[in-house]
Design a protein around this motif. Structure first.
Motif, PDB file in Angstrom:
ATOM      1  N   GLY A   1       0.771  -1.237   0.021  1.00 28.31           N
ATOM      2  CA  GLY A   1       0.116  -0.137  -0.170  1.00 28.31           C
ATOM      3  C   GLY A   1       0.863   1.214  -0.119  1.00 28.31           C
ATOM      4  O   GLY A   1       2.137   1.236  -0.233  1.00 28.31           O
ATOM      5  N   GLU A   2       0.157   2.499   0.304  1.00 31.35           N
ATOM      6  CA  GLU A   2       0.823   3.717   0.288  1.00 31.35           C
ATOM      7  C   GLU A   2       0.905   4.289   1.922  1.00 31.35           C
ATOM      8  O   GLU A   2      -0.150   3.941   2.518  1.00 31.35           O
ATOM      9  CB  GLU A   2       0.194   4.520  -0.552  1.00 31.35           C
ATOM     10  CG  GLU A   2       0.676   6.041  -0.695  1.00 31.35           C
ATOM     11  CD  GLU A   2      -0.235   6.723  -1.644  1.00 31.35           C
ATOM     12  OE1 GLU A   2      -0.484   8.053  -1.236  1.00 31.35           O
ATOM     13  OE2 GLU A   2      -0.709   6.352  -2.590  1.00 31.35           O
ATOM     14  N   ARG A   3       2.145   4.230   2.247  1.00 38.08           N
ATOM     15  CA  ARG A   3       2.357   4.939   3.748  1.00 38.08           C
ATOM     16  C   ARG A   3       1.472   6.249   3.916  1.00 38.08           C
ATOM     17  O   ARG A   3       1.299   7.345   3.145  1.00 38.08           O
ATOM     18  CB  ARG A   3       3.687   4.924   3.960  1.00 38.08           C
ATOM     19  CG  ARG A   3       4.525   6.306   3.530  1.00 38.08           C
ATOM     20  CD  ARG A   3       5.875   6.355   3.682  1.00 38.08           C
ATOM     21  NE  ARG A   3       6.313   5.443   2.948  1.00 38.08           N
ATOM     22  CZ  ARG A   3       8.053   5.079   2.962  1.00 38.08           C
ATOM     23  NH1 ARG A   3       8.628   5.819   3.822  1.00 38.08           N
ATOM     24  NH2 ARG A   3       8.245   4.195   2.086  1.00 38.08           N
ATOM     25  N   SER A   4       1.009   6.586   5.169  1.00 33.28           N
ATOM     26  CA  SER A   4       0.568   7.697   5.810  1.00 33.28           C
ATOM     27  C   SER A   4       1.685   8.564   6.273  1.00 33.28           C
ATOM     28  O   SER A   4       2.722   7.940   7.054  1.00 33.28           O
ATOM     29  CB  SER A   4      -0.173   7.302   6.752  1.00 33.28           C
ATOM     30  OG  SER A   4      -0.526   8.594   7.441  1.00 33.28           O
ATOM     31  N   GLU A   5       1.725   9.822   5.772  1.00 38.09           N
ATOM     32  CA  GLU A   5       2.658  10.547   6.326  1.00 38.09           C
ATOM     33  C   GLU A   5       2.828  10.922   7.710  1.00 38.09           C
ATOM     34  O   GLU A   5       3.537  11.310   8.150  1.00 38.09           O
ATOM     35  CB  GLU A   5       2.773  12.312   5.618  1.00 38.09           C
ATOM     36  CG  GLU A   5       3.069  11.776   3.858  1.00 38.09           C
ATOM     37  CD  GLU A   5       4.630  11.180   3.645  1.00 38.09           C
ATOM     38  OE1 GLU A   5       5.353  11.602   4.530  1.00 38.09           O
ATOM     39  OE2 GLU A   5       4.559  10.469   2.851  1.00 38.09           O
TER      40      GLU A   5
END
Length: 123
Positions: free
Chosen positions: A96-100
């Protein structure tokens, strides 16, 4: 979530490779893997899946996709959910895509590591 599985029955693998792999690869399998017995074949098949894990993680990184391999999952439960009959679950990879805002990122909370002198022995 990507689940990595291995064939339970080596004969199923042998059916798959006939006509799909070069003769040299099939001969290698027959002469150097299969000749060691059924347990060795099953172990070799699992190791082939782990080799794919490295390729998969590298491909994810190249495409900018975050990935986390997971062992210690409840493999039997995955098999039930996926209705595995001919395969056995080995591990899964969450992608997935990381949360900043995720504080687990190394740029926010640096990883703790032992000094290299502690883990590397010069011989």
């Amino acid at each position: 979530m990507v689940v990595f599985r291995v064939l339970k029955n080596p004969e199923d693998f042998e059916k798959q490779i006939e006509g799909n792999l070069p003769e040299g690869s099939i001969n290698y399998y027959k002469n150097f893997v299969k000749s060691k017995g059924n347990d060795a074949v099953k172990s070799w098949l699992k190791h082939q899946v782990y080799l794919l894990l490295g390729v998969f993680l590298s491909a994810c990184a190249e495409m900018g996709i975050d990935s986390t391999p997971m062992e210690g999952i409840e493999n039997a439960q995955y098999d039930l959910i996926l209705n595995n009959k001919n395969y056995e679950t080995l591990f899964a990879v969450s992608i997935g895509e990381r949360s900043e805002q995720d504080s687990n990122q190394p740029k926010i909370t640096p990883k703790s590591r032992l000094k290299s002198e502690t883990v590397i022995l010069e011989v």
